[in-house]
Design a protein around this motif. Structure first.
Motif, short mmCIF file in Angstrom:
data_model
loop_
_atom_site.label_atom_id
_atom_site.label_comp_id
_atom_site.label_asym_id
_atom_site.label_seq_id
_atom_site.Cartn_x
_atom_site.Cartn_y
_atom_site.Cartn_z
N ASP A 87 0.81 -1.22 0.00
CA ASP A 87 0.00 0.00 0.00
C ASP A 87 0.85 1.27 0.00
O ASP A 87 0.43 2.31 -0.49
N VAL A 88 2.06 1.18 0.52
CA VAL A 88 2.94 2.34 0.61
C VAL A 88 3.39 2.81 -0.78
O VAL A 88 3.88 3.93 -0.93
N LEU A 89 3.19 1.98 -1.80
CA LEU A 89 3.56 2.35 -3.17
C LEU A 89 2.39 2.91 -3.97
O LEU A 89 2.54 3.23 -5.15
N ALA A 90 1.24 3.03 -3.34
CA ALA A 90 0.06 3.55 -4.04
C ALA A 90 0.30 4.99 -4.49
O ALA A 90 1.10 5.72 -3.92
N ASP A 91 -0.43 5.38 -5.52
CA ASP A 91 -0.27 6.73 -6.08
C ASP A 91 -1.28 7.69 -5.46
O ASP A 91 -2.19 8.18 -6.13
N ASN A 92 -1.12 7.91 -4.15
CA ASN A 92 -1.96 8.89 -3.47
C ASN A 92 -1.11 9.59 -2.40
O ASN A 92 -0.04 9.12 -2.04
N LYS A 93 -1.59 10.71 -1.94
CA LYS A 93 -0.81 11.55 -1.02
C LYS A 93 -0.45 10.84 0.28
O LYS A 93 0.67 10.93 0.76
N GLU A 94 -1.40 10.11 0.84
CA GLU A 94 -1.16 9.42 2.12
C GLU A 94 -0.05 8.38 1.98
O GLU A 94 0.84 8.30 2.82
N ALA A 95 -0.10 7.59 0.91
CA ALA A 95 0.92 6.57 0.68
C ALA A 95 2.29 7.21 0.43
O ALA A 95 3.31 6.74 0.95
N GLN A 96 2.31 8.29 -0.33
CA GLN A 96 3.57 8.96 -0.61
C GLN A 96 4.19 9.57 0.64
O GLN A 96 5.41 9.52 0.83
N GLU A 97 3.36 10.10 1.53
CA GLU A 97 3.87 10.63 2.79
C GLU A 97 4.44 9.51 3.66
O GLU A 97 5.48 9.68 4.30
N LYS A 98 3.77 8.37 3.69
CA LYS A 98 4.26 7.22 4.46
C LYS A 98 5.58 6.74 3.88
O LYS A 98 6.54 6.47 4.61
N PHE A 99 5.64 6.63 2.54
CA PHE A 99 6.87 6.23 1.86
C PHE A 99 8.00 7.19 2.23
O PHE A 99 9.09 6.77 2.61
N ARG A 100 7.73 8.49 2.12
CA ARG A 100 8.72 9.51 2.43
C ARG A 100 9.20 9.38 3.88
O ARG A 100 10.40 9.41 4.15
N ASP A 101 8.28 9.22 4.82
CA ASP A 101 8.66 9.10 6.23
C ASP A 101 9.58 7.90 6.47
O ASP A 101 10.57 8.01 7.20
N ILE A 102 9.25 6.78 5.86
CA ILE A 102 10.06 5.57 6.05
C ILE A 102 11.46 5.76 5.48
O ILE A 102 12.46 5.51 6.17
N ILE A 103 11.54 6.19 4.24
CA ILE A 103 12.84 6.32 3.58
C ILE A 103 13.69 7.39 4.25
O ILE A 103 14.89 7.20 4.49
N GLN A 104 13.10 8.52 4.59
CA GLN A 104 13.85 9.58 5.27
C GLN A 104 14.37 9.11 6.62
O GLN A 104 15.48 9.45 7.01
N ALA A 105 13.57 8.35 7.34
CA ALA A 105 14.00 7.87 8.65
C ALA A 105 15.19 6.93 8.52
O ALA A 105 16.17 7.05 9.28
N TYR A 106 15.14 6.02 7.56
CA TYR A 106 16.28 5.13 7.35
C TYR A 106 17.50 5.90 6.86
O TYR A 106 18.64 5.60 7.23
N ALA A 107 17.29 6.92 6.02
CA ALA A 107 18.41 7.74 5.53
C ALA A 107 19.10 8.45 6.69
O ALA A 107 20.33 8.53 6.75
N GLU A 108 18.32 8.97 7.63
CA GLU A 108 18.91 9.67 8.78
C GLU A 108 19.66 8.71 9.70
O GLU A 108 20.73 9.04 10.19
N LEU A 109 19.09 7.53 9.92
CA LEU A 109 19.79 6.53 10.72
C LEU A 109 21.10 6.15 10.04
O LEU A 109 22.16 6.12 10.68
N GLY A 110 21.04 5.88 8.76
CA GLY A 110 22.25 5.53 8.01
C GLY A 110 23.26 6.66 7.99
O GLY A 110 24.47 6.43 8.08
N PHE A 111 22.77 7.89 7.89
CA PHE A 111 23.66 9.05 7.92
C PHE A 111 24.41 9.11 9.25
O PHE A 111 25.62 9.35 9.29
N THR A 112 23.71 8.87 10.34
CA THR A 112 24.33 8.86 11.66
C THR A 112 25.40 7.77 11.74
O THR A 112 26.51 8.01 12.23
#
Length: 136
Positions: A87-112
């Motif tokens: 569902d996180v890959l769906a083409d709607n705003k809610e799914a895109q925000e969830k996708f963004r939150d997940i990827i950004q969170a992992y990027a920040e952890l990896g950056f640390t």
């Protein structure tokens, strides 16, 4: 995702990305560094989505900057796996925000993790050491 879809970095990461991305630098593009940070973050905590980046963001990377053959499919896989649903890959705003939150969170952890292991010296030798140590 559309090519104009954006992923963000924290204010702290923004400067480090600028210092280490570009011609003759450790990462050719910011999207490459971002991808490696997501990879490190996910490898470190695959079953735990780190905390959200929140409003403290500065840099942005367009989805179109990621490689179609490896990077985009991997980022999609991370989001699906972390969300336990396609569902996180769906083409709607809610799914895109969830996708963004997940990827950004992992990027920040990896950056640390990347910064901690680099000890302020971003070199290809240290990057290879991190890659080897994280994949064993």
């Amino acid at each position: 995702m559309h090519n104009d879809f954006r992923l963000y970095t924290s204010k702290q990461a923004f400067e480090i990305y600028n210092e280490n991305c570009g011609d003759k630098k450790l990462f050719p593009k910011k999207s490459d560094m971002y991808f490696w940070c997501v990879t490190l973050g996910y490898k470190h905590a695959p079953n735990l989505i780190p905390s959200s980046l929140g409003p403290e963001r500065q840099g942005e990377i367009h989805w179109g900057a990621f490689d179609d053959d490896i990077q985009k499919p991997f980022l999609n896989m991370v989001a699906v796996e972390a969300n336990n649903s396609f569902d996180v890959l769906a083409d709607n705003k809610e799914a895109q925000e969830k996708f963004r939150d997940i990827i950004q969170a992992y990027a920040e952890l990896g950056f640390t993790l990347l910064c901690t292991n680099m000890n302020g010296h971003f070199t290809s030798d240290k990057l290879m050491e991190i890659i080897i140590n994280e994949t064993i």
